[in-house]
Design an enzyme around this catalytic site. Structure first.
Site, PDB file in Angstrom:
ATOM      1  N   SER A 147      -4.969  -3.304   1.529  1.00 33.75           N
ATOM      2  CA  SER A 147      -5.362  -3.714   2.883  1.00 33.75           C
ATOM      3  C   SER A 147      -6.827  -3.380   3.131  1.00 33.75           C
ATOM      4  O   SER A 147      -7.569  -4.182   3.715  1.00 33.75           O
ATOM      5  CB  SER A 147      -4.513  -2.995   3.936  1.00 33.75           C
ATOM      6  OG  SER A 147      -3.151  -3.280   3.741  1.00 33.75           O
ATOM      7  N   ASN A 204       3.056 -12.904  -1.817  1.00 30.67           N
ATOM      8  CA  ASN A 204       3.956 -11.752  -1.864  1.00 30.67           C
ATOM      9  C   ASN A 204       5.379 -12.075  -1.432  1.00 30.67           C
ATOM     10  O   ASN A 204       6.299 -11.343  -1.739  1.00 30.67           O
ATOM     11  CB  ASN A 204       3.402 -10.613  -1.012  1.00 30.67           C
ATOM     12  CG  ASN A 204       2.950 -11.076   0.352  1.00 30.67           C
ATOM     13  OD1 ASN A 204       2.069 -11.936   0.476  1.00 30.67           O
ATOM     14  ND2 ASN A 204       3.546 -10.534   1.395  1.00 30.67           N
ATOM     15  N   SER A 264      -4.106  -3.202  -5.611  1.00 32.12           N
ATOM     16  CA  SER A 264      -3.535  -1.955  -5.115  1.00 32.12           C
ATOM     17  C   SER A 264      -2.620  -1.343  -6.165  1.00 32.12           C
ATOM     18  O   SER A 264      -1.817  -2.047  -6.777  1.00 32.12           O
ATOM     19  CB  SER A 264      -2.734  -2.265  -3.850  1.00 32.12           C
ATOM     20  OG  SER A 264      -2.143  -1.102  -3.350  1.00 32.12           O
ATOM     21  N   GLN A 321      -0.547  -8.845  -5.585  1.00 31.96           N
ATOM     22  CA  GLN A 321       0.723  -9.111  -6.290  1.00 31.96           C
ATOM     23  C   GLN A 321       0.500  -9.550  -7.736  1.00 31.96           C
ATOM     24  O   GLN A 321       1.433  -9.524  -8.533  1.00 31.96           O
ATOM     25  CB  GLN A 321       1.523 -10.204  -5.558  1.00 31.96           C
ATOM     26  CG  GLN A 321       2.067  -9.782  -4.216  1.00 31.96           C
ATOM     27  CD  GLN A 321       3.197  -8.749  -4.316  1.00 31.96           C
ATOM     28  OE1 GLN A 321       3.906  -8.656  -5.314  1.00 31.96           O
ATOM     29  NE2 GLN A 321       3.354  -7.961  -3.269  1.00 31.96           N
ATOM     30  N   CYS A 341      10.802  -8.057  10.173  1.00 37.40           N
ATOM     31  CA  CYS A 341      11.568  -6.918  10.680  1.00 37.40           C
ATOM     32  C   CYS A 341      10.656  -5.722  10.957  1.00 37.40           C
ATOM     33  O   CYS A 341      10.909  -4.934  11.855  1.00 37.40           O
ATOM     34  CB  CYS A 341      12.632  -6.523   9.678  1.00 37.40           C
ATOM     35  SG  CYS A 341      12.044  -6.446   7.997  1.00 37.40           S
ATOM     36  N   THR A 365     -15.239  11.531  -0.284  1.00 42.97           N
ATOM     37  CA  THR A 365     -14.982  12.175  -1.573  1.00 42.97           C
ATOM     38  C   THR A 365     -13.897  11.412  -2.328  1.00 42.97           C
ATOM     39  O   THR A 365     -12.886  11.027  -1.746  1.00 42.97           O
ATOM     40  CB  THR A 365     -14.565  13.644  -1.345  1.00 42.97           C
ATOM     41  OG1 THR A 365     -15.637  14.287  -0.657  1.00 42.97           O
ATOM     42  CG2 THR A 365     -14.274  14.357  -2.641  1.00 42.97           C
ATOM     43  N   HIS A 377      -0.027   0.786  -6.021  1.00 42.97           N
ATOM     44  CA  HIS A 377       1.423   0.977  -5.850  1.00 42.97           C
ATOM     45  C   HIS A 377       2.243  -0.284  -6.076  1.00 42.97           C
ATOM     46  O   HIS A 377       3.465  -0.248  -6.044  1.00 42.97           O
ATOM     47  CB  HIS A 377       1.730   1.631  -4.487  1.00 42.97           C
ATOM     48  CG  HIS A 377       1.653   0.720  -3.301  1.00 42.97           C
ATOM     49  ND1 HIS A 377       2.779   0.177  -2.725  1.00 42.97           N
ATOM     50  CD2 HIS A 377       0.613   0.263  -2.585  1.00 42.97           C
ATOM     51  CE1 HIS A 377       2.420  -0.567  -1.687  1.00 42.97           C
ATOM     52  NE2 HIS A 377       1.105  -0.534  -1.583  1.00 42.97           N
TER      53      HIS A 377
END
Ligand code: PLP
Length: 398
Positions: A75, A154, A202, A182, A328, A240, A204
């Site tokens: 993001s 996504n 990203s 993705q 949701c 940092t 994760h």
């Protein structure tokens, strides 16, 4: 309630790999030096950060590791690329092109820019989620400064024609940013061949840690800083360095690149097996997204006469983690903007289910999921007055 858990929400986030965690560990308590310090102790951390940059540059075929800027995730990279490009090209023009199916990290950013004097064109997509290259080219104006078009969606997994989009961007001298969150580590990306100027990713989403990502920024592109402060990231993203996170994203990238072809092959087979079982064994379903130009791990289907939310709750009771296209998260009942953009009516879009696999997903997992899905869909339909009417009409021959 079942004891075993089957995690099929890898587009939302992935499990971190043990190798990634092991690589990160020494950078919490042993090598805790600040990479910006001069003494030798900090040199270990500094080297880890620079090695990580190399690893990622290599994965993208970037010209130099200096083109990789670490951020706090996807993001952040999306926000930075779009806002900073808009700001730095302001004198050239204020028109931006994106699509109707972007992640909210892009859409809410362009909406914010619209409230601040920019004009944005949102490209349509066809019923498979693909943009039209003709429509893109026609949308370009003399004051167009940026196009931000996602690499892979996504929700429905459709992969856009990135190389062709890059060619159009180059021909017209417009900056090209792509949200590849993705796609990175899942499908091949070459920023040279695809003429990508800026790219977000990203950790994760590829079995790395949360809260770390990067922006690839082609050498020579002058966009402003995201965060002002210390001189980190060539004075463009102060703060940092998140050294353990940076080591984690590099290890996740290394593993993803080393196993990409094998993982994609395996996942594609299991994905197609899942799709075909659903299509063959459950009536009144629609598969969303392009059949071939598709992420290897994405399945998205709509079940008529059913609410996606109810489906998720009943699947959860059987230990299955999945997601639905309805928003949701925001507590809203609006169906997904992506499903509406591919032309689905509200009623059908509401019955959507997204199942996203990982390389750990087995055929047995899929059999368990489909067996449960059949029972659950039948149960929910048996409670639906709409389904009841529909069946009556069908049996009367309409
Ligand atoms: C997950 C995701 C993001 C957001 O990334 P974060 O690291 O969670 O901020 C952006 N774009 C797409 C396409 C995503 O799937």
């Amino acid at each position: 309630m079942s004891d075993e858990m089957i995690y099929l929400d890898n587009a939302a986030t992935t499990a971190m790999k043990p190798e990634v965690f092991e690589a990160m560990k020494p950078y919490f308590m042993e090598n805790y030096g600040n990479p910006s310090s001069v003494y030798r102790f900090a040199g270990t951390a500094k080297k880890a950060v620079e090695d990580a940059r190399e690893e990622i540059a290599k994965a993208l075929n970037a010209k130099s590791s200096g083109e990789i800027y670490f951020t706090g995730g996807g993001s952040e990279a999306d926000n930075w690329a779009i806002k900073a490009a808009a700001e730095s090209c302001r004198d050239k023009g204020r028109h931006i092109i994106t699509t109707k199916i972007e992640h909210h990290a892009v859409l809410h950013t362009t909406e914010w820019l619209e409230r601040n004097g920019y004009e944005v064109t949102y490209l349509n997509v066809d019923e498979d989620g693909l943009i039209s290259l003709e429509e893109l080219e026609q949308a370009i104006r003399p004051d167009t400064i940026l196009m931000s078009i996602m690499f892979a969606n996504n929700e429905i997994g459709t992969i856009e024609p990135i190389k062709e989009i890059g060619e159009i961007a180059r021909r017209h001298g417009v900056l090209f940013h792509t949200d590849a969150v993705q796609a990175f580590g899942h499908v091949p990306i070459d920023v040279q061949e695809m003429n990508i100027d800026m790219l977000s990713a990203s950790a994760h989403k590829l079995h790395g840690p949360k809260g770390i990502g990067f922006l690839y920024l082609r050498n020579g592109i002058k966009i402003g800083a995201l965060l002002h402060g210390g001189g980190q990231e060539r004075s463009r993203r102060a703060g940092t360095h998140n050294v353990p996170g940076i080591v984690g994203i590099a290890e996740a990238t290394r593993l993803a690149m080393a196993n990409m072809a094998a993982n994609a092959k395996r996942e594609t087979e299991i994905r197609d097996y899942l799709i075909s079982r659903i299509e063959n064994e459950i009536p009144y379903v629609r598969v969303n997204g392009h059949r071939e130009k598709r992420l290897p791990n994405n399945v998205n289907v709509c079940f008529r006469f059913i609410e996606g939310e109810s489906l998720l709750i009943l699947l959860d009771q059987q230990g299955i983690c999945a997601s639905s296209g309805s928003a949701c998260t925001s507590g809203s009942l609006d169906p997904s903007h992506v499903l509406l953009a591919i032309g689905l009516i509200h009623e059908i879009a509401h019955g959507s289910l997204r199942l996203t696999l990982s390389e750990e997903t087995t055929k047995e997992d899929i059999d368990y999921v489909v067996d449960n899905l059949k029972t659950i869909v039948e149960k929910l339909r048996s409670m639906s007055p709409l389904y009841d009417d529909f069946v009556k009409k069908e049996s009367e021959g309409k």
